[in-house]
Design a protein around this motif. Structure first.
Motif, PDB file in Angstrom:
ATOM      1  N   VAL A 196       0.118  -0.587 -20.152  1.00 27.01           N
ATOM      2  CA  VAL A 196       0.446  -2.000 -19.935  1.00 27.01           C
ATOM      3  C   VAL A 196      -0.710  -2.834 -20.468  1.00 27.01           C
ATOM      4  O   VAL A 196      -1.853  -2.598 -20.116  1.00 27.01           O
ATOM      5  N   GLU A 252       7.996   0.564   6.941  1.00 27.02           N
ATOM      6  CA  GLU A 252       8.708  -0.655   6.642  1.00 27.02           C
ATOM      7  C   GLU A 252       8.130  -1.245   5.367  1.00 27.02           C
ATOM      8  O   GLU A 252       7.106  -0.800   4.878  1.00 27.02           O
ATOM      9  N   ILE A 254       6.105  -3.119   2.894  1.00 27.29           N
ATOM     10  CA  ILE A 254       4.766  -3.685   2.994  1.00 27.29           C
ATOM     11  C   ILE A 254       4.784  -5.026   2.326  1.00 27.29           C
ATOM     12  O   ILE A 254       5.161  -5.153   1.180  1.00 27.29           O
TER      13      ILE A 254
ATOM     14  N   SER B  50       1.422  -2.056  -2.678  1.00 29.72           N
ATOM     15  CA  SER B  50       2.474  -2.470  -3.612  1.00 29.72           C
ATOM     16  C   SER B  50       1.887  -3.383  -4.690  1.00 29.72           C
ATOM     17  O   SER B  50       2.286  -3.316  -5.841  1.00 29.72           O
ATOM     18  N   GLU B  51       0.904  -4.205  -4.302  1.00 28.36           N
ATOM     19  CA  GLU B  51       0.298  -5.097  -5.296  1.00 28.36           C
ATOM     20  C   GLU B  51      -0.474  -4.290  -6.344  1.00 28.36           C
ATOM     21  O   GLU B  51      -0.401  -4.566  -7.531  1.00 28.36           O
ATOM     22  N   ALA B  56      -0.640  -2.360 -11.884  1.00 27.14           N
ATOM     23  CA  ALA B  56      -0.841  -1.251 -12.817  1.00 27.14           C
ATOM     24  C   ALA B  56       0.391  -1.031 -13.687  1.00 27.14           C
ATOM     25  O   ALA B  56       0.286  -0.570 -14.823  1.00 27.14           O
ATOM     26  N   ALA B  57       1.557  -1.369 -13.132  1.00 24.33           N
ATOM     27  CA  ALA B  57       2.790  -1.136 -13.890  1.00 24.33           C
ATOM     28  C   ALA B  57       3.251  -2.382 -14.646  1.00 24.33           C
ATOM     29  O   ALA B  57       4.197  -2.330 -15.418  1.00 24.33           O
ATOM     30  N   GLY B  58       2.561  -3.498 -14.393  1.00 25.28           N
ATOM     31  CA  GLY B  58       2.897  -4.713 -15.128  1.00 25.28           C
ATOM     32  C   GLY B  58       4.170  -5.400 -14.652  1.00 25.28           C
ATOM     33  O   GLY B  58       4.888  -6.006 -15.445  1.00 25.28           O
ATOM     34  N   ARG B  65       8.678  -3.577  -4.781  1.00 23.93           N
ATOM     35  CA  ARG B  65       9.084  -3.155  -3.429  1.00 23.93           C
ATOM     36  C   ARG B  65      10.590  -2.986  -3.345  1.00 23.93           C
ATOM     37  O   ARG B  65      11.092  -2.050  -2.735  1.00 23.93           O
ATOM     38  N   TYR B  74       9.371   2.928   1.355  1.00 26.28           N
ATOM     39  CA  TYR B  74       8.981   1.619   1.857  1.00 26.28           C
ATOM     40  C   TYR B  74       7.475   1.485   2.033  1.00 26.28           C
ATOM     41  O   TYR B  74       6.999   0.423   2.362  1.00 26.28           O
ATOM     42  N   GLY B  75       6.755   2.561   1.830  1.00 23.62           N
ATOM     43  CA  GLY B  75       5.325   2.486   2.077  1.00 23.62           C
ATOM     44  C   GLY B  75       5.060   2.333   3.559  1.00 23.62           C
ATOM     45  O   GLY B  75       5.981   2.280   4.369  1.00 23.62           O
ATOM     46  N   ARG B  77       2.865   0.064   6.380  1.00 26.91           N
ATOM     47  CA  ARG B  77       2.108  -1.182   6.494  1.00 26.91           C
ATOM     48  C   ARG B  77       0.619  -0.899   6.668  1.00 26.91           C
ATOM     49  O   ARG B  77       0.232  -0.062   7.463  1.00 26.91           O
ATOM     50  N   GLY B  80       0.048   1.429   2.503  1.00 29.63           N
ATOM     51  CA  GLY B  80       0.646   1.405   1.171  1.00 29.63           C
ATOM     52  C   GLY B  80       1.515   2.621   0.942  1.00 29.63           C
ATOM     53  O   GLY B  80       1.999   3.234   1.894  1.00 29.63           O
ATOM     54  N   TYR B  81       1.675   2.946  -0.297  1.00 25.43           N
ATOM     55  CA  TYR B  81       2.505   4.085  -0.667  1.00 25.43           C
ATOM     56  C   TYR B  81       1.638   5.324  -0.814  1.00 25.43           C
ATOM     57  O   TYR B  81       0.519   5.255  -1.322  1.00 25.43           O
TER      58      TYR B  81
END
Lengths: 256, 256
Positions: A196, A252, A254, B50-51, B56-58, B65, B74-75, B77, B80-81
């Motif tokens: 990216v 849930e 995030i 998620s951010e 990173a994935a653009g 999400r 869903y990761g 809280r 994260g994932y």
């Protein structure tokens, strides 16, 4: 992006912006129509029905009519579209009335293939310069062009009025090349490196990642295989996603 | 390929459909997430927000999400994932847990580049066979594979369990090659030839047309140029579409 734009009288009355702000999906289909139209023109067709053109371009005709209406092209009932006129209109919108100069950075296997690809010339582009960071490759001639060192980019980009940069370097080098292209004023980049790119506002990047194309096909292969494996529509699932159980734990979405 | 396998309990509960029927746009983003996740795994990250993953994935994180929620991810809280788990889930959905065999037809410049591209192996694919119709090319070795005559396709496709066909022939040959691939049971085709293929229901075709990518960029270049040329927002148009006048004649949308 806004979706509909002034099929009325462009250039008159001051009501129409210079170029329609088309949905990205429409923009992506215009080149398909254009290719089909050129084929029709070469085979001496003067007009084409929306169905005929839609078939040749591989889209449905309602979508085609909607796309073309956004250029102000409605065809004539019982006659269809004027092939030559529609070619003009699409080429104008796509900015192909001037032949754009392309700089290609990275002349490995893929870069060689791109540099030698005959398909660009007839479709509005001219590969005007080749660059590589590898001194071993500098000086090599490909399709009549000499590979130059990437440090020459600023000078050559100005001389050749480079409009579009094509990045065919390894992923690790791509961002630096993008920065160099942007710094010499290139605002459109086609990126073949699997990464990216981060670019300033106003710079358009399109990406072609060959492995991603295969992975998308793989999804469909996989899906077809699991559908075939299912006993019947509505039958119980045979397979669960990995980690499917984890979903039932306290998870849930995030937020920030 | 996949680094971790089944942390959950696939095959239980029967509550999850075999494979989600995802929107095409989501499918197209999954490989981007996967690539970013592999980079994170290689740099010893065990979790990602998620951010962080979205950057990173653009893509934007709300879209990410939503995409991942469709896989049941869903990761957690504040955490994260789980990187390894998410890799498993995406690889499973994309059908990358088995390495798919790819047949490449047409070993001109582009075919050579594709055959020599190292990026496939690490991402779920194996170029298993190369074909060309040109006897001059048959027998050539590229990246350890011998180019065979396209007439050998039926036998080799069966032997190698070819899942995906890649067409890198000239446009004029592409439909015949597609027909051959379909006739030997290949149901996924990646087409680099600049033409529209006609295939039976159930066969997926993805197309990469390099000139089209440039034409789409050209539109944006053109648009930026006309925007710059406009005196101010809302000002009168400087340019008219070719044939704009004709639009005022007795034209209307053609239906059938």
């Amino acid at each position: 992006m806004s979706q509909h734009r002034h099929p009325g009288a462009p250039g008159r009355a001051g009501a129409v912006p210079a170029l329609p702000d088309l949905p990205e999906a429409t923009v992506a289909r215009l080149p398909e129509y254009l290719r089909a139209l050129h084929n029709l023109a070469e085979t001496s067709h003067e007009t084409v029905s929306s169905e005929g053109l839609a078939n040749a371009a591989g889209v449905n005709s309602a979508k085609l009519r909607k796309d073309l209406s956004q250029l102000g092209s409605y065809g004539t009932r019982g006659v269809g579209y004027d092939v030559a006129l529609l070619i003009d209109q699409i080429e104008y919108v796509l900015g192909l009335t001037q032949r754009r100069a392309v700089a290609l950075v990275g002349v490995g296997n893929l870069g060689h293939a791109l540099a030698g690809y005959d398909g660009f010339a007839g479709r509005g582009f001219r590969i005007a310069a080749l660059f590589d960071a590898d001194q071993e490759r500098v000086g090599e001639e490909i399709n009549g062009l000499i590979v130059r060192h990437v440090d020459e980019l600023p000078r050559v980009a100005a001389e050749e009025s480079i409009a579009i940069g094509v990045i065919a370097t390894p992923a690790a080098a791509a961002q630096r090349v993008a920065d160099q292209l942007v710094s010499v004023g290139v605002t459109s980049i086609l990126n073949f490196a699997p990464c990216v790119l981060s670019v300033p506002e106003g710079v358009d990047v399109r990406k072609v990642d060959l492995a991603i194309e295969l992975q998308i096909l793989s999804f469909h292969e996989h899906r077809k295989a699991t559908l075939t494996a299912l006993p019947a529509a509505g039958g119980p699932a045979l397979t669960a996603l990995p980690g499917g159980l984890a979903v039932t734990e306290s998870q849930e979405a995030i937020g920030t």
